[in-house]
Scaffold this active site. Structure first.
Site, PDB file in Angstrom:
ATOM      1  N   ALA A   1       0.683  -8.518   7.511  1.00  0.00           N
ATOM      2  CA  ALA A   1       0.675  -9.965   7.703  1.00  0.00           C
ATOM      3  C   ALA A   1       1.308 -10.574   6.467  1.00  0.00           C
ATOM      4  O   ALA A   1       1.321  -9.961   5.396  1.00  0.00           O
ATOM      5  CB  ALA A   1      -0.760 -10.443   7.867  1.00  0.00           C
TER       6      ALA A   1
ATOM      7  N   GLY B   1      -1.086  -5.442   8.985  1.00  0.00           N
ATOM      8  CA  GLY B   1      -0.682  -5.951  10.295  1.00  0.00           C
ATOM      9  C   GLY B   1       0.422  -5.126  10.950  1.00  0.00           C
ATOM     10  O   GLY B   1       0.548  -5.119  12.176  1.00  0.00           O
TER      11      GLY B   1
ATOM     12  N   GLU C   1      -1.265  -2.344  12.528  1.00  0.00           N
ATOM     13  CA  GLU C   1      -1.966  -2.910  13.697  1.00  0.00           C
ATOM     14  C   GLU C   1      -1.001  -3.129  14.862  1.00  0.00           C
ATOM     15  O   GLU C   1      -1.356  -2.931  16.024  1.00  0.00           O
ATOM     16  CB  GLU C   1      -2.641  -4.222  13.302  1.00  0.00           C
ATOM     17  CG  GLU C   1      -3.732  -3.995  12.256  1.00  0.00           C
ATOM     18  CD  GLU C   1      -4.357  -5.293  11.787  1.00  0.00           C
ATOM     19  OE1 GLU C   1      -3.744  -5.960  10.926  1.00  0.00           O
ATOM     20  OE2 GLU C   1      -5.437  -5.653  12.271  1.00  0.00           O
TER      21      GLU C   1
ATOM     22  N   GLU D   1      -5.600  -3.692   3.282  1.00  0.00           N
ATOM     23  CA  GLU D   1      -6.162  -5.036   3.146  1.00  0.00           C
ATOM     24  C   GLU D   1      -7.235  -5.140   2.071  1.00  0.00           C
ATOM     25  O   GLU D   1      -7.330  -6.150   1.373  1.00  0.00           O
ATOM     26  CB  GLU D   1      -6.731  -5.516   4.495  1.00  0.00           C
ATOM     27  CG  GLU D   1      -5.671  -6.008   5.474  1.00  0.00           C
ATOM     28  CD  GLU D   1      -5.078  -4.899   6.334  1.00  0.00           C
ATOM     29  OE1 GLU D   1      -5.236  -3.714   5.996  1.00  0.00           O
ATOM     30  OE2 GLU D   1      -4.450  -5.238   7.357  1.00  0.00           O
TER      31      GLU D   1
HETATM   32  N1  CAA Z   1       3.774 -10.373   3.023  1.00  0.00           N
HETATM   33  C1  CAA Z   1       4.699 -11.125   2.430  1.00  0.00           C
HETATM   34  N2  CAA Z   1       5.741 -10.638   1.716  1.00  0.00           N
HETATM   35  C2  CAA Z   1       5.830  -9.306   1.614  1.00  0.00           C
HETATM   36  C3  CAA Z   1       4.885  -8.435   2.218  1.00  0.00           C
HETATM   37  C4  CAA Z   1       3.814  -9.027   2.957  1.00  0.00           C
HETATM   38  N3  CAA Z   1       2.873  -8.274   3.600  1.00  0.00           N
HETATM   39  N4  CAA Z   1       5.223  -7.164   1.920  1.00  0.00           N
HETATM   40  C5  CAA Z   1       6.344  -7.236   1.175  1.00  0.00           C
HETATM   41  N5  CAA Z   1       6.700  -8.523   0.991  1.00  0.00           N
HETATM   42  C6  CAA Z   1       7.857  -9.038   0.232  1.00  0.00           C
HETATM   43  C7  CAA Z   1       7.626  -8.908  -1.263  1.00  0.00           C
HETATM   44  O1  CAA Z   1       6.851  -9.987  -1.737  1.00  0.00           O
HETATM   45  C8  CAA Z   1       9.037  -8.914  -1.769  1.00  0.00           C
HETATM   46  O2  CAA Z   1       9.520 -10.253  -1.778  1.00  0.00           O
HETATM   47  P1  CAA Z   1      10.446 -10.774  -3.008  1.00  0.00           P
HETATM   48  O3  CAA Z   1      11.659  -9.906  -2.927  1.00  0.00           O
HETATM   49  O4  CAA Z   1      10.683 -12.186  -2.630  1.00  0.00           O
HETATM   50  O5  CAA Z   1       9.648 -10.561  -4.247  1.00  0.00           O
HETATM   51  C9  CAA Z   1       9.814  -8.174  -0.687  1.00  0.00           C
HETATM   52  O6  CAA Z   1       8.992  -8.226   0.486  1.00  0.00           O
HETATM   53  C10 CAA Z   1      10.049  -6.711  -1.004  1.00  0.00           C
HETATM   54  O7  CAA Z   1       8.785  -6.137  -1.321  1.00  0.00           O
HETATM   55  P2  CAA Z   1       8.522  -5.303  -2.659  1.00  0.00           P
HETATM   56  O8  CAA Z   1       9.403  -5.789  -3.769  1.00  0.00           O
HETATM   57  O9  CAA Z   1       7.064  -5.296  -2.906  1.00  0.00           O
HETATM   58  O10 CAA Z   1       9.062  -3.865  -2.187  1.00  0.00           O
HETATM   59  P3  CAA Z   1       8.594  -2.439  -2.739  1.00  0.00           P
HETATM   60  O11 CAA Z   1       9.542  -1.453  -2.157  1.00  0.00           O
HETATM   61  O12 CAA Z   1       8.405  -2.462  -4.210  1.00  0.00           O
HETATM   62  O13 CAA Z   1       7.135  -2.206  -2.093  1.00  0.00           O
HETATM   63  C11 CAA Z   1       5.533  -2.229  -0.310  1.00  0.00           C
HETATM   64  C12 CAA Z   1       7.017  -2.082  -0.709  1.00  0.00           C
HETATM   65  C13 CAA Z   1       4.751  -1.050  -0.870  1.00  0.00           C
HETATM   66  C14 CAA Z   1       5.469  -2.228   1.211  1.00  0.00           C
HETATM   67  C15 CAA Z   1       4.983  -3.538  -0.889  1.00  0.00           C
HETATM   68  O14 CAA Z   1       5.857  -4.591  -0.556  1.00  0.00           O
HETATM   69  C16 CAA Z   1       3.612  -3.899  -0.405  1.00  0.00           C
HETATM   70  O15 CAA Z   1       2.631  -3.323  -0.843  1.00  0.00           O
HETATM   71  N6  CAA Z   1       3.517  -4.899   0.516  1.00  0.00           N
HETATM   72  C17 CAA Z   1       2.263  -5.427   0.987  1.00  0.00           C
HETATM   73  C18 CAA Z   1       1.568  -4.461   1.911  1.00  0.00           C
HETATM   74  C19 CAA Z   1       0.228  -5.023   2.322  1.00  0.00           C
HETATM   75  O16 CAA Z   1      -0.656  -5.196   1.525  1.00  0.00           O
HETATM   76  N7  CAA Z   1       0.065  -5.289   3.639  1.00  0.00           N
HETATM   77  C20 CAA Z   1      -1.131  -5.838   4.172  1.00  0.00           C
HETATM   78  C21 CAA Z   1      -1.016  -7.317   4.266  1.00  0.00           C
HETATM   79  S1  CAA Z   1      -2.546  -8.101   4.700  1.00  0.00           S
HETATM   80  C22 CAA Z   1      -2.686  -7.933   6.359  1.00  0.00           C
HETATM   81  O17 CAA Z   1      -1.839  -7.361   7.029  1.00  0.00           O
HETATM   82  C23 CAA Z   1      -3.925  -8.592   6.911  1.00  0.00           C
HETATM   83  C24 CAA Z   1      -4.113  -8.652   8.359  1.00  0.00           C
HETATM   84  O18 CAA Z   1      -4.256  -7.675   9.062  1.00  0.00           O
HETATM   85  C25 CAA Z   1      -4.296  -9.940   8.966  1.00  0.00           C
END
Ligand code: CAA
Length: 258
Positions: free
Chosen positions: A64, A109, A112, A132
């Site tokens: 998400a 998400g 999911e 999460e």
């Molecule tokens: N939401 C918003 N932006 C996201 C994102 C997310 N879930 N995942 C990645 N991005 C964005 C980053 O902020 C980054 O943006 P900028 O270039 O503007 O800084 C861009 O995508 C590239 O990401 P990274 O620089 O972090 O890329 P990386 O290769 O270093 O890492 C990754 C990749 C390991 C997937 C890392 O991006 C990450 O950990 N992302 C989040 C994963 C996460 O925690 N997901 C769960 C979200 S909560 C959820 O899903 C709740 C629900 O069920 C309702």
């Protein structure tokens, strides 16, 4: 219809829905959910299988959208979760088979979204998980329940409590994905699988899907009653007559979906 965050491509009977916000690793924000909802509503009846995948070369869907969620309160979180649940359920309840082609990160998400599909195949590059808790929350789009039902409660708890990602091989080992493919063969493999399903009676495939989905959460007697009903209903179809006649006449069946 023109979409901003997704692409919907239809090739004969197979539709490919690509979540396409590579700048945010295809993270699901409200707009993306609304676009998915409208794309699913717009599928023509000629489409008989749907593949869901991610745009760019890094992610299926990285979760998400954290930027959208960072400052919301409980009421908005409830609405966002309800939107996610509605779309996941819409996907799960499509009458056609759905296949997740997990081409990279499928986190939160994103995991999911894959779990709401009928079949999940992954590329060697895929990483799956529900991180999460590392953000101080839990999955909000049905992941706690679908994950536990797919891989078992204890595996699900391990993934949910640690927030750790698993690679594609481990995901296959624990039953979270069906097969692992080289990255450049993933989509073609999913299309081949879809092609196999297309040869079969569409009403029968739809009944099989419906009965597994609705039966899985019921006791065995009630679930078997669903099967009896579904079995009987199919004998009112032209497809059943055609399928059985074709077998006896030693020719391929020409199913009409009626
Ligand atoms: N939401 C918003 N932006 C996201 C994102 C997310 N879930 N995942 C990645 N991005 C964005 C980053 O902020 C980054 O943006 P900028 O270039 O503007 O800084 C861009 O995508 C590239 O990401 P990274 O620089 O972090 O890329 P990386 O290769 O270093 O890492 C990754 C990749 C390991 C997937 C890392 O991006 C990450 O950990 N992302 C989040 C994963 C996460 O925690 N997901 C769960 C979200 S909560 C959820 O899903 C709740 C629900 O069920 C309702």
């Amino acid at each position: 219809m023109a979409y901003e965050n997704i692409r919907l491509e239809i090739e004969d009977a197979i539709a490919v829905l690509t979540i396409d916000r590579p700048k945010a690793l295809n993270a699901l924000n409200s707009k993306t959910f609304h676009e998915i909802e409208s794309a699913l509503n717009s599928l023509p009846p000629t489409v008989r299988a749907l593949i869901v995948t991610g745009g760019g070369d890094k992610a299926f869907v990285a979760g998400a959208d954290i930027a959208e969620m960072v400052s919301i309160g409980a009421a908005q979180a409830r609405e966002f979760s309800a939107l996610g649940h509605r779309v996941m359920q819409q996907l799960e309840q499509l009458s056609i088979p759905t296949i997740a082609a997990v081409n990279g990160f499928a986190l939160g998400g994103g995991c999911e979204l894959a779990l709401a599909c009928d079949l999940i195949y992954a590329s060697e590059k895929a990483k799956l998980g529900v991180p999460e808790v590392t953000l101080g929350v839990i999955p909000g789009f049905g992941g706690t329940q679908r994950l536990a039902r797919l891989v078992g409660k204890m595996r699900a708890k391990e993934l949910l409590f640690t927030g750790e990602r698993v690679d594609a091989a481990k995901a296959k080992e624990i039953g979270l994905v069906l097969e692992v493919l080289p990255a450049d063969q993933l989509l073609a493999h999913c299309k081949t699988v879809a092609g196999k399903l297309l040869k079969n009676g569409p009403l029968a495939v739809a009944q099989a899907k419906r009965i597994v989905e609705f039966g899985a959460d019921q006791d065995l007697r009630a679930a078997n009653e669903l099967e009896r009903q579904g079995f009987a209903v199919l004998f009112g179809s032209e497809d059943q007559k055609e399928g059985m006649k074709a077998f006896l006449e030693k020719r391929p069946a020409a199913f009409s979906g009626k």
